[in-house]
Design an enzyme around this catalytic site. Structure first.
Site, short mmCIF file in Angstrom:
data_model
loop_
_atom_site.label_atom_id
_atom_site.label_comp_id
_atom_site.label_asym_id
_atom_site.label_seq_id
_atom_site.Cartn_x
_atom_site.Cartn_y
_atom_site.Cartn_z
N ARG A 74 0.82 -1.22 0.00
CA ARG A 74 0.00 0.00 0.00
C ARG A 74 0.85 1.27 0.00
O ARG A 74 0.32 2.36 -0.11
CB ARG A 74 -0.95 -0.02 1.21
CG ARG A 74 -1.93 -1.18 1.17
CD ARG A 74 -3.01 -1.08 2.23
NE ARG A 74 -3.86 -2.26 2.19
CZ ARG A 74 -3.72 -3.32 2.96
NH1 ARG A 74 -2.76 -3.33 3.88
NH2 ARG A 74 -4.51 -4.36 2.85
N VAL A 75 2.15 1.11 0.15
CA VAL A 75 3.07 2.24 -0.02
C VAL A 75 3.58 2.26 -1.45
O VAL A 75 3.64 3.28 -2.11
CB VAL A 75 4.22 2.16 0.99
CG1 VAL A 75 5.19 3.31 0.79
CG2 VAL A 75 3.67 2.19 2.41
#
Length: 507
Positions: A365-366
């Site tokens: 998710r980064v």
């Protein structure tokens, strides 16, 4: 004539004179019940949560449950000589562990006691295992990459310093290997690595330690072991102890990587302790706070702001699934807590695709915010190309021989899958990953058989250091892929591929 007073007697008399005499308050309780590593204690009304309790036989435990009339105490070591009616004393101290450089290169239990036979650990400080997570204002954006040396992770699911990335999969699908390979890749970086084994078999822990000692920089590693035979109390505190040991380096402005292997067994230990201390069971008999114990643990991983020193703590927790069920209670909880997950598929593993990463279910998710710019530029449309290949491969199994553009896509996808397959304990350098990506994107590997692609990867490091030394130095110095470095890598890869072009017919 009176003889001179002996030195030892004089010292004893001085000690007696200095001693503080008078009444002393002592917190004293009584064991009401005991069994399976847990004791129920009465009479200690001033005890706080996680306080260390001392039994009259010399054993220790910590307060885990505080009820109005009884205290649930979990033993840290074996409690073979404790019986109902024995006295228990409060120490006023919470569970703490030694921290500092003295732990580097050592194998310890969750209390910091050495297990490697190298003598005592002379640590200058002790920190509590329960520490508050950094507040929002104390954190910074996660933008710096962690180079794991694993091509499929660095290319498709980049890991950042301060991130929490879950590794999840069935039993024996390579979860520990993936995590230890990421630790081995830090042998030339500035990251301290902490490996925490919770409830693992001795043979599994031994293999992980051997891999770190043989292929990594073990002098910059700490191994915390609470094996399957350890007391439940030791297994319960192990992840928190490992996190505290790593936080010491983060808070000093350094960088640390923590692997917790694994939180599924930690959750099972928490459930066992909760049921023995009569807490109300919930879903799958886990107590209601099972989400909270892991949330407060993993929230301690963070990238600190410059005001706090700019250090980082990256977490790679591991969880085990049953028959690939990602919707089970504990995997679901951990997926919701972490910043992404690497899902390992048993089918891919048994087909020989190792690491067996399911690129459809895995996510960071980064993501690209932390990926090295040189790697992002070289990867191009790799992820899209690979995803399209996987879909086409499924459809073409039901039809005839594909033609034209579809055949080219399948051939390119097979080469991408071949370079993503990587032997364990062999992390790639950044420039090596860039060179492989440039070669496959340019179609250099399309004319090779799949066996020759494997040979190219095996000879990659030697060839680049011989034929593209200037490009390697430029990438290491600037982190950028300029035209000179690109041309140098492509020339070296062209020469390398030419050596294997006639090795077997292209498939």
């Amino acid at each position: 004539m009176q003889a001179d007073t002996p030195d030892w007697l004089s010292s004893a008399q001085d000690a007696v004179r200095r001693a503080a005499l008078g009444p002393r308050r002592e917190h004293r309780g009584r064991v009401e019940e005991i069994g399976d590593g847990v004791a129920m204690i009465s009479g200690l009304r001033d005890v706080r949560l996680d306080e260390v309790l001392r039994f009259e036989g010399g054993q220790f435990g910590f307060a885990r449950v505080l009820d109005s009339d009884l205290i649930g105490c979990v033993f840290i070591d074996a409690a073979t000589r404790v019986e109902a009616g024995d006295a228990v004393f409060g120490t006023g101290e919470v569970v703490s562990v030694p921290v500092g450089d003295a732990l580097l290169g050592r194998i310890v239990d969750p209390l910091g006691r050495p297990l490697d036979g190298k003598g005592p650990i002379e640590a200058g400080e002790r920190w509590p295992i329960e520490r508050p997570a950094p507040s929002i204002i104390e954190r910074d954006l996660v933008t710096e990459p962690v180079q794991t040396g694993i091509l499929v992770m660095d290319t498709l699911f980049a890991l950042g310093r301060g991130q929490r990335e879950l590794i999840v999969g069935d039993h024996s699908t390579g979860k520990t290997t993936l995590a230890t390979d990421a630790m081995i890749a830090q042998r030339d970086s500035d990251m301290i690595c902490v490996y925490v084994a919770v409830g693992q078999k001795t043979s599994s822990v031994r293999r992980a330690i051997d891999a770190l000692q043989e292929h990594g920089n073990f002098a910059r590693c700490i191994v915390v072991v609470a094996g399957s035979a350890a007391a439940p109390g030791l297994q319960w505190i192990a992840p928190y102890a490992g996190m505290t040991m790593a936080e010491y380096f983060r808070d000093k402005g350094g960088h640390a990587l923590v692997v917790i292997d694994d939180l599924s067994k930690h959750a099972a230990t928490h459930r066992e302790i909760a049921l023995l201390t009569r807490q109300s069971p919930g879903r799958e008999a886990y107590p209601g706070d099972v989400f909270y114990i892991h949330a407060r643990l993993l929230e301690r991983a963070a990238k600190l702001s410059k005001v706090r020193g700019g250090g980082s703590l990256t977490a790679l927790p591991i969880a085990e699934t049953d028959a690939g069920n990602l919707s089970a209670y504990i995997p679901t909880n951990l997926i919701s807590i972490t910043d992404g997950q690497i899902v390992l598929d048993a089918g891919l593993f048994h087909q020989g695709q190792k690491p067996a990463v399911d690129v459809g279910l895995s996510v960071s998710r980064v993501g690209g915010k932390t990926q090295a710019s040189v790697l992002r530029e070289a990867a191009g449309t790799l992820r899209l190309d690979y995803a399209q290949f996987l879909e086409l491969e499924v459809f073409t199994r039901f039809g005839g021989m594909p033609e034209g553009r579809v055949r080219d896509q399948l051939k390119r996808g097979e080469r991408i899958r071949a370079i993503l397959r990587q032997p364990q304990n062999t992390p790639l350098g950044l420039a090596e990953e860039v060179a492989l990506l440039l070669a496959v994107q340019a179609g250099l590997l399309d004319s090779l058989s799949l066996g020759a692609v494997v040979s190219v990867r095996d000879k990659l490091s030697e060839s680049l250091h011989r034929d593209a030394a200037d490009a390697l130095r430029a990438i290491a110095a600037t982190g950028q892929l300029d035209e000179g470095a690109r041309a140098g890598l492509m020339a070296a890869m062209t020469r390398l591929v030419a050596q294997f072009r006639d090795v077997g017919a292209a498939t």
